[in-house]
Design a protein around this motif. Structure first.
Motif, PDB file in Angstrom:
ATOM      1  N   PHE A  84       0.839  -1.196   0.000  1.00  0.00           N
ATOM      2  CA  PHE A  84       0.000   0.000   0.000  1.00  0.00           C
ATOM      3  C   PHE A  84       0.881   1.255   0.000  1.00  0.00           C
ATOM      4  CE2 PHE A  84      -2.408  -3.200   2.472  1.00  0.00           C
ATOM      5  CZ  PHE A  84      -3.467  -3.375   1.590  1.00  0.00           C
ATOM      6  N   VAL A  85       0.481   2.236  -0.810  1.00  0.00           N
ATOM      7  CA  VAL A  85       1.231   3.500  -0.876  1.00  0.00           C
ATOM      8  C   VAL A  85       0.234   4.650  -0.897  1.00  0.00           C
ATOM      9  CG1 VAL A  85       2.904   4.868  -2.176  1.00  0.00           C
ATOM     10  CG2 VAL A  85       3.051   2.381  -2.220  1.00  0.00           C
ATOM     11  N   TYR A 115      -1.045   6.735  12.390  1.00  0.00           N
ATOM     12  CA  TYR A 115      -0.655   6.331  13.745  1.00  0.00           C
ATOM     13  C   TYR A 115      -1.862   6.352  14.684  1.00  0.00           C
ATOM     14  CZ  TYR A 115       1.041   6.839  18.511  1.00  0.00           C
ATOM     15  OH  TYR A 115       1.213   6.705  19.859  1.00  0.00           O
ATOM     16  N   GLU A 116      -2.661   7.427  14.623  1.00  0.00           N
ATOM     17  CA  GLU A 116      -3.806   7.550  15.519  1.00  0.00           C
ATOM     18  C   GLU A 116      -4.849   6.476  15.241  1.00  0.00           C
ATOM     19  OE1 GLU A 116      -4.934  11.584  14.857  1.00  0.00           O
ATOM     20  OE2 GLU A 116      -3.565  12.363  16.402  1.00  0.00           O
ATOM     21  N   ARG A 136       1.551   2.979  22.144  1.00  0.00           N
ATOM     22  CA  ARG A 136       0.293   2.676  21.443  1.00  0.00           C
ATOM     23  C   ARG A 136       0.603   2.119  20.052  1.00  0.00           C
ATOM     24  NH1 ARG A 136      -1.286   3.487  25.912  1.00  0.00           N
ATOM     25  NH2 ARG A 136      -3.218   4.568  26.550  1.00  0.00           N
ATOM     26  N   MET A 137       1.641   1.299  20.023  1.00  0.00           N
ATOM     27  CA  MET A 137       2.096   0.743  18.749  1.00  0.00           C
ATOM     28  C   MET A 137       3.010  -0.440  19.030  1.00  0.00           C
ATOM     29  SD  MET A 137       4.278   2.747  15.821  1.00  0.00           S
ATOM     30  CE  MET A 137       4.977   1.880  14.417  1.00  0.00           C
ATOM     31  N   LYS A 138       2.774  -1.516  18.301  1.00  0.00           N
ATOM     32  CA  LYS A 138       3.648  -2.675  18.428  1.00  0.00           C
ATOM     33  C   LYS A 138       4.866  -2.525  17.518  1.00  0.00           C
ATOM     34  CE  LYS A 138       0.255  -6.199  19.705  1.00  0.00           C
ATOM     35  NZ  LYS A 138      -0.315  -7.519  19.357  1.00  0.00           N
ATOM     36  N   PHE A 143       3.466   1.508   8.889  1.00  0.00           N
ATOM     37  CA  PHE A 143       2.563   2.436   8.221  1.00  0.00           C
ATOM     38  C   PHE A 143       2.814   2.443   6.718  1.00  0.00           C
ATOM     39  CE2 PHE A 143       3.018   4.992  12.357  1.00  0.00           C
ATOM     40  CZ  PHE A 143       2.033   4.222  12.975  1.00  0.00           C
ATOM     41  N   MET A 144       1.844   2.983   5.997  1.00  0.00           N
ATOM     42  CA  MET A 144       1.989   3.109   4.544  1.00  0.00           C
ATOM     43  C   MET A 144       2.914   4.273   4.216  1.00  0.00           C
ATOM     44  SD  MET A 144      -1.870   2.576   3.065  1.00  0.00           S
ATOM     45  CE  MET A 144      -2.709   3.371   4.436  1.00  0.00           C
TER      46      MET A 144
END
Length: 335
Positions: A84-85, A115-116, A136-138, A143-144
């Motif tokens: 995905f981009v 992120y949110e 709040r992130m593994k 992310f794209m």
């Protein structure tokens, strides 16, 4: 009764033009992959152009609004192993000397939004270690990537920075330690991109003629009218050229066939350019007069060149490059 003369807002017309997936994919393939059809129109989906977010720092928080011109997500694309981009497109009528910073802000807001949305999954600490819960992130979350292209539709060459480093007063030996942020720039007036979409080919060919200052008005008019005849240019392209040139045109005339379409368009573009040129000439004359006065007083008072450059930037709200040009131009007159 319908309004005969309508103001074609450049941002609205261009947003509408680039909302089409085929034209959008073509500009990205031309700018990124030398025209190879890597990005597929059928894999593009439009995203929300409003990307507001809250900038937080300890006890301080500020709401930031960022609105892109066009942004789409390329799904199922396996370009360089990325599935995905996010693809953003920004249109510029004028040179913006802080454009790299703006692009950085647009891209950051897109990443912040991702992120949110991702963080919403982690309201509880279940299955999360301490670092993951605080983040709040593994560690495995990704992310794209975001790619933004800026298309500039102005008459003069782009003389602004194309990276964050170009906006910074930074010693050469420190550059390696300061993060840079580059932007991808396409100039409508001059580029060697390979387009395949017929509308894009016509659009950029016509813009190149209209923005060519080496041609007289009559030469450019003749050339662009011959082009529309030979290539049977779509009315949508003509309307988009009118919008990009920021002119008012007669819709009734555009509905007719023959030379009148392009003649009407070109006459309005020329009229708008003449008015704009006179206004810019007056403004430039005033600015130069002020600059000469600042430089003369500065040298008389024994100020250094760097101090005068700083005053020119502050008083006239111009870039360092423009201030240096004023110094070169008026130094001999004042010394």
């Amino acid at each position: 009764m319908a309004k005969k003369i309508q103001d074609l807002k450049p941002d609205t017309v261009l947003k509408n033009y680039w909302s089409d997936n085929e034209r959008f994919a073509d500009i990205f393939n031309a700018a990124l992959f030398d025209g190879s059809p890597v990005i597929k129109p059928e894999e593009l989906e439009s995203e929300d152009t409003e990307e507001s977010f809250v900038l937080e720092h300890r006890d301080y928080a500020e709401s930031i609004k960022a609105s892109r011109d066009n942004i789409k997500i390329s799904k199922r694309s396996v370009t360089y192993g990325v599935e995905f981009v996010m693809l953003g497109l920004e249109s510029q009528e004028h040179v913006h000397y802080a454009m790299p910073l703006r692009v950085m802000g647009y891209d950051y807001s897109t990443y912040k939004k991702q992120y949110e949305n991702n963080a919403k999954k982690y309201k509880k600490s279940d299955s999360l270690n301490e670092d993951e819960y605080l983040s709040r992130m593994k560690m495995t979350d990704k992310f794209m990537p975001v790619i933004t292209i800026v298309i500039y539709y102005g008459e003069k060459p782009w003389d602004g920075a194309v990276s964050l480093h170009g906006m910074l007063d930074i010693p050469e030996e420190l550059k390696v330690f300061v993060n840079d942020y580059k932007m991808l720039l396409v100039e409508a007036r001059q580029n060697d991109l390979r387009f395949h979409n017929a509308n894009n080919v016509d659009f950029f060919n016509m813009m190149r003629v209209i923005l060519d200052k080496s041609l007289t008005r009559d030469e450019a008019k003749k050339k662009v009218i011959e082009y529309t005849k030979k290539h049977h240019v779509d009315k949508l392209v003509i309307m988009t050229v009118a919008g990009a040139a920021n002119c008012k045109i007669d819709y009734n005339a555009l509905s007719r066939k023959g030379d009148m379409d392009m003649c009407t368009l070109f006459d309005e573009i020329a009229k708008e350019s003449e008015i704009k040129g006179k206004a810019e000439g007056k403004a430039e004359g005033k600015a130069e007069g002020k600059a000469e006065g600042i430089i003369e007083i500065g040298f008389e008072c024994g100020l250094s060149e760097s101090d005068i450059l700083e005053k020119l930037q502050q008083k006239l709200n111009v870039s360092l490059q423009v201030s240096e040009e004023y110094i070169r131009k008026f130094r001999k007159r004042t010394m």
